[in-house]
Design a protein around this motif. Structure first.
Motif, PDB file in Angstrom:
ATOM      1  N   GLU A 143      33.363 -17.158 -20.047  1.00  0.00           N
ATOM      2  CA  GLU A 143      33.903 -17.200 -20.115  1.00  0.00           C
ATOM      3  C   GLU A 143      34.436 -16.757 -22.197  1.00  0.00           C
ATOM      4  OE1 GLU A 143      36.029 -21.429 -20.161  1.00  0.00           O
ATOM      5  OE2 GLU A 143      36.757 -21.348 -17.758  1.00  0.00           O
ATOM      6  N   THR A 144      32.974 -17.414 -22.223  1.00  0.00           N
ATOM      7  CA  THR A 144      32.898 -16.717 -24.257  1.00  0.00           C
ATOM      8  C   THR A 144      32.450 -15.193 -23.909  1.00  0.00           C
ATOM      9  OG1 THR A 144      32.291 -18.762 -24.763  1.00  0.00           O
ATOM     10  CG2 THR A 144      31.502 -16.594 -25.595  1.00  0.00           C
ATOM     11  N   TYR A 145      31.940 -14.893 -23.360  1.00  0.00           N
ATOM     12  CA  TYR A 145      31.670 -13.578 -22.662  1.00  0.00           C
ATOM     13  C   TYR A 145      32.899 -13.021 -22.380  1.00  0.00           C
ATOM     14  CZ  TYR A 145      29.317  -9.057 -20.348  1.00  0.00           C
ATOM     15  OH  TYR A 145      29.839  -8.628 -20.113  1.00  0.00           O
ATOM     16  N   GLU A 146      33.362 -13.314 -21.831  1.00  0.00           N
ATOM     17  CA  GLU A 146      34.953 -12.482 -20.985  1.00  0.00           C
ATOM     18  C   GLU A 146      35.884 -12.380 -22.651  1.00  0.00           C
ATOM     19  OE1 GLU A 146      35.261 -11.043 -18.737  1.00  0.00           O
ATOM     20  OE2 GLU A 146      34.041 -11.318 -17.412  1.00  0.00           O
ATOM     21  N   GLY A 147      35.748 -13.337 -23.545  1.00  0.00           N
ATOM     22  CA  GLY A 147      36.795 -13.685 -23.973  1.00  0.00           C
ATOM     23  C   GLY A 147      36.549 -12.783 -25.547  1.00  0.00           C
ATOM     24  N   LYS A 148      34.725 -12.622 -25.552  1.00  0.00           N
ATOM     25  CA  LYS A 148      34.756 -11.741 -26.465  1.00  0.00           C
ATOM     26  C   LYS A 148      34.499 -10.066 -26.086  1.00  0.00           C
ATOM     27  CE  LYS A 148      31.167 -14.470 -28.792  1.00  0.00           C
ATOM     28  NZ  LYS A 148      29.481 -15.400 -29.233  1.00  0.00           N
ATOM     29  N   LYS A 149      34.107  -9.993 -25.289  1.00  0.00           N
ATOM     30  CA  LYS A 149      34.950  -8.588 -24.786  1.00  0.00           C
ATOM     31  C   LYS A 149      35.993  -8.267 -25.169  1.00  0.00           C
ATOM     32  CE  LYS A 149      33.629  -6.260 -20.507  1.00  0.00           C
ATOM     33  NZ  LYS A 149      33.450  -5.799 -18.713  1.00  0.00           N
TER      34      LYS A 149
ATOM     35  N   GLU B  45      33.616  -2.407  -9.065  1.00  0.00           N
ATOM     36  CA  GLU B  45      33.856  -3.147  -7.738  1.00  0.00           C
ATOM     37  C   GLU B  45      32.540  -3.895  -8.377  1.00  0.00           C
ATOM     38  OE1 GLU B  45      33.596  -2.113  -4.178  1.00  0.00           O
ATOM     39  OE2 GLU B  45      36.199  -1.415  -4.055  1.00  0.00           O
ATOM     40  N   LEU B  46      31.621  -3.627  -9.150  1.00  0.00           N
ATOM     41  CA  LEU B  46      30.184  -3.887  -9.185  1.00  0.00           C
ATOM     42  C   LEU B  46      30.939  -5.496  -9.869  1.00  0.00           C
ATOM     43  CD1 LEU B  46      28.031  -1.525 -10.547  1.00  0.00           C
ATOM     44  CD2 LEU B  46      27.644  -3.008  -8.288  1.00  0.00           C
TER      45      LEU B  46
ATOM     46  N   PHE C 268      22.244  -7.984 -16.834  1.00  0.00           N
ATOM     47  CA  PHE C 268      23.656  -7.296 -15.717  1.00  0.00           C
ATOM     48  C   PHE C 268      25.094  -7.342 -16.695  1.00  0.00           C
ATOM     49  CE2 PHE C 268      27.568  -8.299 -13.157  1.00  0.00           C
ATOM     50  CZ  PHE C 268      27.738  -7.313 -12.250  1.00  0.00           C
ATOM     51  N   GLN C 269      25.283  -8.466 -17.414  1.00  0.00           N
ATOM     52  CA  GLN C 269      26.350  -9.354 -18.197  1.00  0.00           C
ATOM     53  C   GLN C 269      26.313  -7.591 -19.871  1.00  0.00           C
ATOM     54  OE1 GLN C 269      28.528 -10.458 -16.450  1.00  0.00           O
ATOM     55  NE2 GLN C 269      28.373 -12.288 -17.505  1.00  0.00           N
ATOM     56  N   TYR C 270      24.974  -7.508 -19.885  1.00  0.00           N
ATOM     57  CA  TYR C 270      24.646  -6.831 -21.000  1.00  0.00           C
ATOM     58  C   TYR C 270      25.568  -5.025 -20.423  1.00  0.00           C
ATOM     59  CZ  TYR C 270      22.791  -3.424 -24.413  1.00  0.00           C
ATOM     60  OH  TYR C 270      21.903  -2.665 -25.449  1.00  0.00           O
ATOM     61  N   ILE C 271      24.938  -4.748 -19.135  1.00  0.00           N
ATOM     62  CA  ILE C 271      25.102  -3.642 -19.034  1.00  0.00           C
ATOM     63  C   ILE C 271      26.776  -3.238 -18.654  1.00  0.00           C
ATOM     64  CG2 ILE C 271      24.839  -2.101 -16.893  1.00  0.00           C
ATOM     65  CD1 ILE C 271      22.032  -3.046 -15.927  1.00  0.00           C
ATOM     66  N   MET C 272      27.492  -4.215 -18.078  1.00  0.00           N
ATOM     67  CA  MET C 272      28.956  -3.983 -17.652  1.00  0.00           C
ATOM     68  C   MET C 272      29.731  -4.566 -19.328  1.00  0.00           C
ATOM     69  SD  MET C 272      28.712  -3.164 -14.869  1.00  0.00           S
ATOM     70  CE  MET C 272      30.910  -3.475 -14.259  1.00  0.00           C
TER      71      MET C 272
ATOM     72  N   LEU D 110      47.063   4.949 -18.554  1.00  0.00           N
ATOM     73  CA  LEU D 110      46.013   3.925 -17.447  1.00  0.00           C
ATOM     74  C   LEU D 110      45.314   4.648 -18.540  1.00  0.00           C
ATOM     75  CD1 LEU D 110      48.766   3.834 -16.174  1.00  0.00           C
ATOM     76  CD2 LEU D 110      47.297   3.968 -13.721  1.00  0.00           C
ATOM     77  N   VAL D 111      44.050   3.447 -18.819  1.00  0.00           N
ATOM     78  CA  VAL D 111      43.004   3.417 -19.210  1.00  0.00           C
ATOM     79  C   VAL D 111      42.057   3.413 -18.411  1.00  0.00           C
ATOM     80  CG1 VAL D 111      41.619   3.220 -21.290  1.00  0.00           C
ATOM     81  CG2 VAL D 111      43.783   3.529 -21.646  1.00  0.00           C
ATOM     82  N   SER D 112      40.888   3.683 -18.271  1.00  0.00           N
ATOM     83  CA  SER D 112      39.739   3.190 -17.622  1.00  0.00           C
ATOM     84  C   SER D 112      38.315   3.743 -17.987  1.00  0.00           C
ATOM     85  CB  SER D 112      39.596   3.618 -16.103  1.00  0.00           C
ATOM     86  OG  SER D 112      39.068   3.303 -15.173  1.00  0.00           O
ATOM     87  N   GLN D 113      37.351   2.744 -18.111  1.00  0.00           N
ATOM     88  CA  GLN D 113      35.917   3.123 -19.248  1.00  0.00           C
ATOM     89  C   GLN D 113      34.399   2.141 -18.043  1.00  0.00           C
ATOM     90  OE1 GLN D 113      35.215   3.271 -23.038  1.00  0.00           O
ATOM     91  NE2 GLN D 113      33.684   1.760 -22.440  1.00  0.00           N
ATOM     92  N   SER D 114      34.120   2.780 -17.250  1.00  0.00           N
ATOM     93  CA  SER D 114      33.318   2.234 -16.372  1.00  0.00           C
ATOM     94  C   SER D 114      32.186   1.856 -16.882  1.00  0.00           C
ATOM     95  CB  SER D 114      32.767   3.488 -15.761  1.00  0.00           C
ATOM     96  OG  SER D 114      31.778   4.368 -15.965  1.00  0.00           O
ATOM     97  N   TRP D 115      31.169   1.655 -16.653  1.00  0.00           N
ATOM     98  CA  TRP D 115      29.749   0.874 -17.668  1.00  0.00           C
ATOM     99  C   TRP D 115      29.040   1.416 -17.599  1.00  0.00           C
ATOM    100  CZ3 TRP D 115      24.457   2.333 -15.306  1.00  0.00           C
ATOM    101  CH2 TRP D 115      24.579   2.233 -13.494  1.00  0.00           C
ATOM    102  N   ASN D 116      29.002   2.304 -17.024  1.00  0.00           N
ATOM    103  CA  ASN D 116      27.753   4.497 -17.717  1.00  0.00           C
ATOM    104  C   ASN D 116      29.038   4.285 -19.129  1.00  0.00           C
ATOM    105  OD1 ASN D 116      29.923   5.206 -16.538  1.00  0.00           O
ATOM    106  ND2 ASN D 116      28.565   6.446 -14.995  1.00  0.00           N
ATOM    107  N   GLY D 117      29.899   4.219 -19.289  1.00  0.00           N
ATOM    108  CA  GLY D 117      30.738   4.661 -20.520  1.00  0.00           C
ATOM    109  C   GLY D 117      31.507   5.825 -20.274  1.00  0.00           C
TER     110      GLY D 117
END
Length: 280
Positions: A75-81, A99-100, A144-148, A161-168
Motif C-alpha cells: 500500500e505504501t508503494y502504491e501511495g508513493k507512486k 496487465e503485468l 518488479f516493483q522497481y521496474i513497474m 487520456l494518459v497511459s505510460q508503460s513500464w518501459n517509459g
C-alpha cells in the motif's frame, strides 16, 4: 477471550502504525503479546506451554507482523507512486497501465505462502532451499516493483487520456480525439467455483475515439467518489461537446443497482439522476 482480545489490540496498534510507529510497537510487545501468551497458557498445561511456546510465537509474529507489514509495504508503494506520478489534475488514476501490474499481487501471495510453509512446517526437509526461495521472491518482488514504478494510466483534466508503460513509453489521447463516452451498467456474476466471489452491480466508463478504439475504466461498486469522478468527466464531455451516453439497465441490473445503494446506505437521488433513472 484473552487470545481474541490480544488480536484486537494487535490490529488496533497496526492501524496506527503509520502515524505513530513507536506506540504501535509498544502495544504489540508490551500489551498484545503478553495477553496472547496468557490466553495460550490458560488453555493448556505448563508442560505443554513450555514445549509449544515457540510455535505460538511464530503464529503471532506471522499473523500480526509479517502479513500486515507485507501488505503495508504494498500500500505504501502504491501511495508513493501515485504522489510521484500525478500532478493533482487526474480525475481517474490506476497504478497499472498493462496487465503485468497484476503480477505484484501474485509475488506478494507467493511470498506469504512460502513464509507460511517455512514457519509452520517443522518437519519440512530442505529448509535452506525454501529459505533461498523466500529470499529470491523478495528480490523478484522488489525488482518488479522497481521496474513497474513508471507504469500507470489515468484521465487528466487538461491532457485527456494518459497511459505510460513500464518501459517509459507514454501516450496521450486528447479529448478532441474522443468521439463519445459511454456509461455501461452491468452485473458481475459470481463464479460457482469461487466461494469468495459475489454477484454484484458493476459499471464502466468507455471512451471511444474516432478510430472506434475503446479505453475502459471499471468500477466494481457504487460510491460517492466514483459518482463524483463520473460527473466530472460528464462535465468535461459537455464543455467539449463530446456525446455522453448512459446505457439503459434491464430489470435485473436495476435490481442489483438499487440493492447496492441500500447496502452502501447511499443517497439514491444523485445516482438516479446520473444514471437517468425514474425514481418512482
Amino acid at each position: 477471550m484473552c487470545i481474541v482480545f490480544s488480536a484486537v489490540l494487535a490490529f488496533g496498534a497496526l492501524s496506527e502504525f503509520e502515524e505513530n510507529t513507536t506506540v504501535s510497537i509498544f502495544i504489540l510487545f508490551l500489551a498484545s503479546l503478553p495477553v496472547y501468551l496468557l490466553g495460550q497458557g490458560m488453555r493448556t498445561s505448563w508442560i505443554d506451554f513450555k514445549s509449544k511456546i515457540k510455535g505460538w510465537l511464530v503464529i503471532y509474529v506471522y499473523c500480526t507482523m509479517i502479513v500486515p507489514l507485507i501488505f503495508y509495504s504494498y500500500e505504501t508503494y502504491e501511495g508513493k507512486k501515485q504522489k510521484a506520478m500525478i500532478d493533482g489534475k487526474y480525475i481517474l488514476y490506476e497504478p497499472g497501465a498493462s496487465e503485468l501490474s497484476s503480477l505484484s499481487l501474485i509475488f506478494m501471495i507467493v511470498l506469504l505462502l512460502f513464509i507460511a510453509i517455512r514457519f509452520f512446517s517443522p518437519d519440512l526437509k530442505r529448509k535452506r532451499l525454501l529459505t533461498g526461495m523466500i529470499v529470491g521472491t523478495v528480490f523478484l518482488y522488489g525488482g518488479f516493483q522497481y521496474i513497474m514504478w513508471s507504469d500507470y494510466r489515468g484521465v487528466h483534466q487538461e491532457l485527456g487520456l494518459v497511459s505510460q508503460s513500464w518501459n517509459g513509453k507514454r501516450t496521450v489521447q486528447s479529448f478532441d480525439e474522443i468521439k463519445g463516452i459511454y456509461v455501461q451498467p452491468s452485473i458481475h456474476r459470481a463464479k460457482l467455483s469461487d466461494s469468495t466471489d459475489e454477484t454484484e452491480f458493476t459499471w464502466k466508463l468507455i471512451f471511444v475515439d474516432h478510430h472506434n478504439e475503446k479505453v475502459e475504466y471499471h468500477f466494481q461498486s457504487l460510491s460517492r467518489d466514483s459518482l463524483e469522478t463520473a460527473q466530472q468527466i460528464k462535465e468535461i464531455a459537455h464543455d467539449r461537446q463530446i456525446p455522453f451516453q448512459i446505457n439503459d439497465m434491464n430489470d435485473e441490473v436495476f435490481k442489483w443497482f438499487d440493492l447496492e445503494l441500500e447496502l452502501q446506505k447511499l443517497n439514491k437521488e444523485p445516482f438516479y439522476q446520473f444514471f437517468e433513472l425514474n425514481h418512482s
